[in-house]
Design a protein around this motif. Sequence first.
Motif, PDB file in Angstrom:
ATOM      1  N   SER A  29       0.821  -1.219   0.000  1.00 25.00           N
ATOM      2  CA  SER A  29       0.000   0.000   0.000  1.00 25.00           C
ATOM      3  C   SER A  29       0.855   1.269   0.000  1.00 25.00           C
ATOM      4  CB  SER A  29      -0.960  -0.005   1.189  1.00 25.00           C
ATOM      5  OG  SER A  29      -0.236  -0.048   2.394  1.00 25.00           O
ATOM      6  N   ASN A  30       2.163   1.130  -0.279  1.00 25.06           N
ATOM      7  CA  ASN A  30       3.106   2.255  -0.395  1.00 25.06           C
ATOM      8  C   ASN A  30       3.287   3.047   0.893  1.00 25.06           C
ATOM      9  OD1 ASN A  30       3.762   1.766  -3.122  1.00 25.06           O
ATOM     10  ND2 ASN A  30       1.865   2.769  -3.757  1.00 25.06           N
ATOM     11  N   ARG A 106      19.153  13.452  17.912  1.00 26.50           N
ATOM     12  CA  ARG A 106      17.982  13.797  17.098  1.00 26.50           C
ATOM     13  C   ARG A 106      17.536  12.538  16.368  1.00 26.50           C
ATOM     14  NH1 ARG A 106      19.704  18.224  13.107  1.00 26.50           N
ATOM     15  NH2 ARG A 106      21.445  16.810  12.880  1.00 26.50           N
ATOM     16  N   VAL A 107      16.242  12.232  16.480  1.00 26.31           N
ATOM     17  CA  VAL A 107      15.697  11.053  15.801  1.00 26.31           C
ATOM     18  C   VAL A 107      14.587  11.527  14.866  1.00 26.31           C
ATOM     19  CG1 VAL A 107      14.588   8.805  16.051  1.00 26.31           C
ATOM     20  CG2 VAL A 107      16.313   9.544  17.720  1.00 26.31           C
ATOM     21  N   PHE A 108      14.704  11.134  13.626  1.00 33.54           N
ATOM     22  CA  PHE A 108      13.820  11.557  12.540  1.00 33.54           C
ATOM     23  C   PHE A 108      12.880  10.415  12.182  1.00 33.54           C
ATOM     24  CE2 PHE A 108      13.291  11.267   7.873  1.00 33.54           C
ATOM     25  CZ  PHE A 108      12.637  12.468   7.623  1.00 33.54           C
ATOM     26  N   CYS A 109      11.719  10.753  11.652  1.00 33.07           N
ATOM     27  CA  CYS A 109      10.867   9.767  10.996  1.00 33.07           C
ATOM     28  C   CYS A 109      10.094  10.455   9.882  1.00 33.07           C
ATOM     29  CB  CYS A 109       9.917   9.066  11.962  1.00 33.07           C
ATOM     30  SG  CYS A 109       8.588  10.084  12.595  1.00 33.07           S
ATOM     31  N   LEU A 110       9.729   9.699   8.892  1.00 31.36           N
ATOM     32  CA  LEU A 110       8.904  10.144   7.770  1.00 31.36           C
ATOM     33  C   LEU A 110       7.694   9.231   7.811  1.00 31.36           C
ATOM     34  CD1 LEU A 110       8.864  12.056   5.304  1.00 31.36           C
ATOM     35  CD2 LEU A 110       9.867  10.203   3.990  1.00 31.36           C
ATOM     36  N   THR A 111       6.509   9.788   8.070  1.00 28.87           N
ATOM     37  CA  THR A 111       5.391   8.928   8.429  1.00 28.87           C
ATOM     38  C   THR A 111       4.041   9.447   7.949  1.00 28.87           C
ATOM     39  OG1 THR A 111       4.333   7.814  10.298  1.00 28.87           O
ATOM     40  CG2 THR A 111       5.082  10.070  10.669  1.00 28.87           C
ATOM     41  N   PHE A 112       3.091   8.524   7.841  1.00 30.12           N
ATOM     42  CA  PHE A 112       1.681   8.846   7.670  1.00 30.12           C
ATOM     43  C   PHE A 112       0.982   8.872   9.034  1.00 30.12           C
ATOM     44  CE2 PHE A 112       2.667   6.809   3.540  1.00 30.12           C
ATOM     45  CZ  PHE A 112       2.252   7.820   2.682  1.00 30.12           C
ATOM     46  N   ALA A 153      14.826  14.788  -5.193  1.00 23.96           N
ATOM     47  CA  ALA A 153      13.825  14.605  -6.245  1.00 23.96           C
ATOM     48  C   ALA A 153      13.665  13.138  -6.639  1.00 23.96           C
ATOM     49  CB  ALA A 153      14.198  15.440  -7.463  1.00 23.96           C
ATOM     50  N   ARG A 154      14.732  12.356  -6.595  1.00 28.09           N
ATOM     51  CA  ARG A 154      14.659  10.960  -7.051  1.00 28.09           C
ATOM     52  C   ARG A 154      13.750  10.084  -6.197  1.00 28.09           C
ATOM     53  NH1 ARG A 154      18.025   7.197  -4.378  1.00 28.09           N
ATOM     54  NH2 ARG A 154      19.610   8.129  -3.058  1.00 28.09           N
ATOM     55  N   VAL A 155      13.375  10.544  -5.011  1.00 31.10           N
ATOM     56  CA  VAL A 155      12.502   9.752  -4.152  1.00 31.10           C
ATOM     57  C   VAL A 155      11.193  10.469  -3.820  1.00 31.10           C
ATOM     58  CG1 VAL A 155      14.334   8.367  -3.104  1.00 31.10           C
ATOM     59  CG2 VAL A 155      13.678  10.564  -2.072  1.00 31.10           C
ATOM     60  N   LYS A 156      10.885  11.528  -4.525  1.00 32.51           N
ATOM     61  CA  LYS A 156       9.673  12.312  -4.240  1.00 32.51           C
ATOM     62  C   LYS A 156       8.422  11.438  -4.225  1.00 32.51           C
ATOM     63  CE  LYS A 156      10.626  16.681  -3.713  1.00 32.51           C
ATOM     64  NZ  LYS A 156      10.547  17.275  -2.416  1.00 32.51           N
ATOM     65  N   GLU A 157       8.334  10.487  -5.143  1.00 33.29           N
ATOM     66  CA  GLU A 157       7.160   9.620  -5.193  1.00 33.29           C
ATOM     67  C   GLU A 157       6.980   8.850  -3.893  1.00 33.29           C
ATOM     68  OE1 GLU A 157       5.799   5.813  -7.764  1.00 33.29           O
ATOM     69  OE2 GLU A 157       6.506   7.532  -8.916  1.00 33.29           O
ATOM     70  N   ASN A 158       8.091   8.464  -3.257  1.00 34.76           N
ATOM     71  CA  ASN A 158       8.031   7.722  -1.996  1.00 34.76           C
ATOM     72  C   ASN A 158       7.539   8.586  -0.838  1.00 34.76           C
ATOM     73  OD1 ASN A 158       9.247   5.627  -3.366  1.00 34.76           O
ATOM     74  ND2 ASN A 158      11.271   6.018  -2.538  1.00 34.76           N
ATOM     75  N   THR A 159       7.743   9.888  -0.907  1.00 31.45           N
ATOM     76  CA  THR A 159       7.469  10.746   0.245  1.00 31.45           C
ATOM     77  C   THR A 159       6.133  11.472   0.157  1.00 31.45           C
ATOM     78  OG1 THR A 159       8.645  12.615  -0.748  1.00 31.45           O
ATOM     79  CG2 THR A 159       9.934  11.127   0.643  1.00 31.45           C
ATOM     80  N   LEU A 160       5.411  11.325  -0.931  1.00 34.00           N
ATOM     81  CA  LEU A 160       4.146  12.034  -1.089  1.00 34.00           C
ATOM     82  C   LEU A 160       3.170  11.666   0.013  1.00 34.00           C
ATOM     83  CD1 LEU A 160       3.658  11.819  -4.953  1.00 34.00           C
ATOM     84  CD2 LEU A 160       4.434  13.786  -3.613  1.00 34.00           C
TER      85      LEU A 160
END
Length: 169
Positions: A29-30, A106-112, A153-160
């Motif tokens: 589900s990406n 510092r701890v980062f996350c990229l999340t929904f 830019a090469r991973v923009k689709e992953n981060t939308l």
Amino acid sequence: MPDKDFILRPARTSDIVAIQAMRAPLVDSNVLLQHQLVALYERVQEFVIAESKDGRILAAGALHVMWGDLAEVRSLVVDQSARGMGLGKAVVEALIERAYTLGIRRVFCLTFEVDFFVRCGFDIISDVPVDQATFEQMVQSADDGIAEFLDLARVKENTLGNTRMLRLL
């Protein structure tokens, strides 16, 4: 959340197939990036798992060091049957403790899952929290997660649709 219902421990190579199986629906589900089985084995030392008393893996998450004082919580997943038991938060806290032990501040996350990570002490950020010299070093990494962190830019689709979040230790 009674801690007698599960234990937290570092992942073993024998856990990787179960971790991949838990990740599969979220990859489809990406929500999570696809990782080949070999890549998960290569990163086994990054994972912490929550295991039931009968030895079933209920949750997993990884801490990936990105820079001298920066790491990312990655691949956080809770088995469908174990959601709502506090296992995700327990895994995140174990990863935060590991980060602190490593000298990470510092701890980062990229999340929904913004609300979940807010409850875990993360704040929403809008920029890449590194200076230009560090950015220039990090951009050399082939790791897609670091590319996502750097907003390349090469991973923009992953981060939308994902939200960038940071927790200061």
